[in-house]
Design an enzyme around this catalytic site. Structure first.
Site, PDB file in Angstrom:
ATOM      1  N   LYS B  12       4.741 -20.460  -6.404  1.00 44.67           N
ATOM      2  CA  LYS B  12       5.109 -20.376  -4.985  1.00 44.67           C
ATOM      3  C   LYS B  12       5.697 -18.998  -4.733  1.00 44.67           C
ATOM      4  CE  LYS B  12       5.438 -23.676  -1.997  1.00 44.67           C
ATOM      5  NZ  LYS B  12       4.239 -24.331  -1.486  1.00 44.67           N
ATOM      6  N   THR B  57       3.433 -26.489  -6.476  1.00 43.64           N
ATOM      7  CA  THR B  57       4.158 -25.283  -6.056  1.00 43.64           C
ATOM      8  C   THR B  57       5.340 -25.682  -5.177  1.00 43.64           C
ATOM      9  OG1 THR B  57       2.758 -24.880  -4.112  1.00 43.64           O
ATOM     10  CG2 THR B  57       2.049 -23.918  -6.200  1.00 43.64           C
ATOM     11  N   ASP B  58       5.215 -26.769  -4.447  1.00 43.66           N
ATOM     12  CA  ASP B  58       6.351 -27.239  -3.645  1.00 43.66           C
ATOM     13  C   ASP B  58       7.543 -27.580  -4.539  1.00 43.66           C
ATOM     14  OD1 ASP B  58       7.184 -28.228  -0.816  1.00 43.66           O
ATOM     15  OD2 ASP B  58       7.794 -29.837  -2.189  1.00 43.66           O
ATOM     16  N   GLN B 222       6.176  15.753 -10.367  1.00 46.17           N
ATOM     17  CA  GLN B 222       6.073  15.239 -11.738  1.00 46.17           C
ATOM     18  C   GLN B 222       7.333  15.583 -12.542  1.00 46.17           C
ATOM     19  OE1 GLN B 222       3.454  16.418 -10.063  1.00 46.17           O
ATOM     20  NE2 GLN B 222       1.484  15.766 -10.963  1.00 46.17           N
ATOM     21  N   ASN B 248       4.079  11.305  -2.482  1.00 44.37           N
ATOM     22  CA  ASN B 248       4.548  12.581  -1.940  1.00 44.37           C
ATOM     23  C   ASN B 248       4.407  12.484  -0.426  1.00 44.37           C
ATOM     24  OD1 ASN B 248       5.087  15.226  -1.287  1.00 44.37           O
ATOM     25  ND2 ASN B 248       3.953  16.071  -3.020  1.00 44.37           N
ATOM     26  N   HIS B 250       4.234  13.852   2.625  1.00 41.99           N
ATOM     27  CA  HIS B 250       4.072  15.244   3.033  1.00 41.99           C
ATOM     28  C   HIS B 250       4.784  15.544   4.355  1.00 41.99           C
ATOM     29  CE1 HIS B 250       1.231  15.550  -0.197  1.00 41.99           C
ATOM     30  NE2 HIS B 250       0.347  14.747   0.375  1.00 41.99           N
TER      31      HIS B 250
END
Lengths: 301, 301, 301, 301
Positions: B12, B57-58, B222, B248, B250
């Site tokens: 879940k 999943t519940d 880097q 990055n 820009h």
């Protein structure tokens, strides 16, 4: 029955301008999204595609970036006034301009106990907003400024009730005398003057909104909003009105009783949708006319 | 050539749990999104639709909410270990469990100069993350914990260069010796032990990342990332490796020369896309095996 | 204990390239987002900031745009192979390249009963994806191609059960023999060859996935996924494996009984979060090694 | 100078209702997001926190779900009228109600050449919208209905110019006689009656908008929008006005000349921000008063 052109406007939306002040080693940063919208006699563009009187949206963009240097970008309200006035005063077909700005806050990082000169992290809390409308030229020129904020997410874990409400056949809700109350405040406040310390006023209003939310014992979100707005108007007599929009971000107490676990207002499910949505205006009874102050560019014209 | 079931898991995702500690008037809040994923012998469910060994999943959701009270939710790493271990130890068909958690930070509002007892605003800066994998039972049980953060948006307005790079026929970029460098850091660090002061370690690592970004004179993103990771590993010997992903973001210097306006590194356009994306691992050369530590539930299994 | 640089890569993400074929009045459009990632011997950039062997991400962008013309952009798989091979073959320090592509579909508008030559609307259904990895040069060069899709939202209003599942003390869920089942399929399929009719294969696989979802009487989402994958592998023997990730987009039957209104599986609440999340691989038992085929650039390296 | 409560409203936003019609094996699906907003005499809630006249937002939600069965959910316009009228007619303090609805389209999957009875994929193209305002009771009651759509992304790869525009010192843009024109249309059309075939009208208007965009040789987006609106008003005399908002989704021709690659309007960069934003109203000159028809609940009240 004749078909005609009604209200219209055009501009360049979401110019992402970052202005660094670097005259000393301690830099300053202003990070904004600027939208420009012009209206006036642009019927020829609509009716026959004639662009002779149309200032391109690209030109509006160039102007917005250049003004960040030419006029400076310290307070979004004053920058917006400069930009709107320029279009109205110097571009002949423009009868009125609206500038909408969002400002993203950065906070200086602290290194070895000291604020760093040129490094920041995005604060990521509320977004500050401004909307400037300028209509007309010369002595008839009028300027409206709306300051504001959005995405101010605030929560109190007690001090909030909701009870004694109306019942109809579709009413299943149970009253509560202690709940989590949370919202994401959107607010706009309309100034009656442009002779304002924009930075101090913004900080002051934000603090008032937060203080009222925290300290008012809430019987309803409506009541909390009213008290937030009222306190702002009491503190700043040059503000004509404040408009607030507040989703009730529901936090539902989670039922742990099937597992024989006590939940004394401790475990909640934070729901996404649907949500209550409360909107209110708090105003001076003799506030001057709002004109186009609230005509948001994000809606239909 | 036979078609068979390969790796698989289920659970879940995005349980939005808010845990309030309210034993004193000064409440505490922990606001998380919890995802659970189980794997084991679930072939029957896939091959013939037999659910006999499938914990719904519940049920995983109910457990996650209940554990916020039963086990407590103070550090997401320890809460995640509790939850993962439960599924592996007590649900027979489960061979391994993975718990992924995001924590959203709130900061106490200040009213009249004092921190308020039960009201906060969302801090909105970075999101803290944790991923816990538990495999096996009894003495053979292994636990992997990865702490981390994402959306830490950080910018420096000087102290960054990019020059001397490789050229090929498609290279148009001009070198620069002074640029804005901005990124949104995603980081994960893998612990070699669970005997950790999770809160202090998180705060310490975040401060190191920020400090290195601010103070390293950068010749490339880097290089900055490597120094950030290296400093974390130097400070915390119980961390095996750190992985960093940094777009990055820009900021392009805006050309104002057509308007005869000087732009001395003051006005930038913040671009959305495309963006550089730099990823690196900094690790001890003899780090223990990562096992399933990095197998994110958001990707394909 | 020595700190070293581990795995790393860098590139330009989300280049938004639109390629129009206009050699006849009937234009064609291909609208993609391309991300490039390179790895190899880039240690100097990390360790000492030396860019001498670093091909700028800007150059990777220029190449991606130029290849849309030079090599063409008809099938994203073949375009991706061209681009990845270029970096590995012609940029000396590059040991391997990964290209990830999303393609946004447009459909021709119909005017007066005929398809229009040069106007489309975004179809907005699923996004087609491809990930190409190329490692090594010369005879040792290896190429992995993964095709796929995401955001294929599909729903069936009957023909789905969930019953007979495992019970533990946290299990509250009631079994159901008729429910709405909905998901948003993410799928990736790995080719064992590059000698493929990419367009026909994509269309064929998408149709199989949809057909199986519609026609398999579902005892669990796991079972449906397995049958979807199995059918793809049966139809396309050159596909080594398929991986599926499927959120269970819960549609909860709304309780109208307090209002004395019958709800015979007619009115549902579509919930946002949390959601079940099922992931499975269906594979040939003797599938060749996956190598870097599944190492997504969006995760940590 | 007295501080007073100004305009205000409250309701439940984004109820995600899915309505299945299953009276025959060929099911039908309607998938909507419904927001309700009420206004009236709610001053006591704001001023003193008295909820006695406040119908909870939870009750509004229950009503919205129940009406999907009680009244049916075939056309969003008629469903919205039913819901708005209910609140105004049966909840005493309510003076007016506004219902805003978004509808998400699904299309039946095709299996073995035939449309499937109970399986669909989300079409994902435009979102259909409706906004209903009801004010007053009895003979004085007025109803305004605005139909509409949003997110209709449409592109033409030729047949669009932008030239002959105004120049000022900030104008750098070059004119073009052949460009890609793309937008994401938001439109709202105001009905003068409620005696309408809502489904046929929606389909007809959407087709007109698309046809005009495709076939008008465009000298500017303004001109295209006007012609789109004009054609709708000519075809549907019971529509008072149409409002259009259209971002100019810029596609910039990519400069490949540095690589000696010809780009004959074939390779474009699709930019995100900023974008032009054009808004226009096309109206009958004697259209009846719009009243609250355009007062969107998503803005400030």
């Amino acid at each position: 029955m004749t078909i005609v052109l009604g209200s219209n406007r055009y501009g360049k939306a979401e110019n992402r301008i970052v202005r660094i002040y670097r005259d000393t080693p301690r830099h300053e940063i202003h990070d904004v999204s600027v939208s420009t919208a012009l209206h006036g006699d642009f019927a020829a563009a609509h009716l026959v595609g004639d662009q002779l009187h149309v200032l391109p949206t690209d030109t509006q963009k160039q102007t917005a970036y250049s003004f960040a240097k030419e006029k400076g970008l310290l307070s979004i309200e004053s920058y917006g006034i400069d930009l709107a006035t320029h279009f109205v005063d110097h571009i002949e077909p423009v009868a009125g301009a609206r500038i909408e700005i969002e400002e993203f806050a950065w906070e200086r990082v602290v290194v070895d106990g000291a604020e760093h000169n040129h490094t920041w992290v995005r604060r990521g809390q509320e977004v500050r907003t401004a909307a400037i409308s300028v209509e007309g030229t010369g002595p008839a020129q009028q300027v409206w400024v709306v300051g504001g904020l959005k995405d101010l997410v605030i929560l109190k874990s007690t001090g909030s009730e909701f009870a004694g409400f109306m019942q109809d056949p579709y009413t299943l809700l149970q009253p509560t005398n202690d709940r989590v109350m949370a919202t994401s405040v959107t607010a706009g406040w309309r100034f009656m003057t442009t002779d304002v310390d924009w930075e101090a006023t913004y900080a002051g209003i934000k603090q008032i909104l937060i203080t009222q939310f925290a300290t008012v014992h809430s019987l309803a979100l409506q009541q909390t909003l009213y008290r937030m707005g009222e306190a702002v108007l009491e503190a700043y007599p040059f503000i004509a009105e404040i408009r607030l929009s507040a989703p009730n971000k529901h936090h539902f107490l989670y039922d742990l009783s099937p597992f024989n676990v006590a939940n004394n207002d401790e475990v909640y499910h934070a729901a996404d949708r649907p949500y209550g949505l409360i909107q209110a205006t708090i105003t001076h009874d003799d506030a001057p006319d709002a004109g186009p102050a609230w005509d948001s560019y994000t809606g239909l014209v």
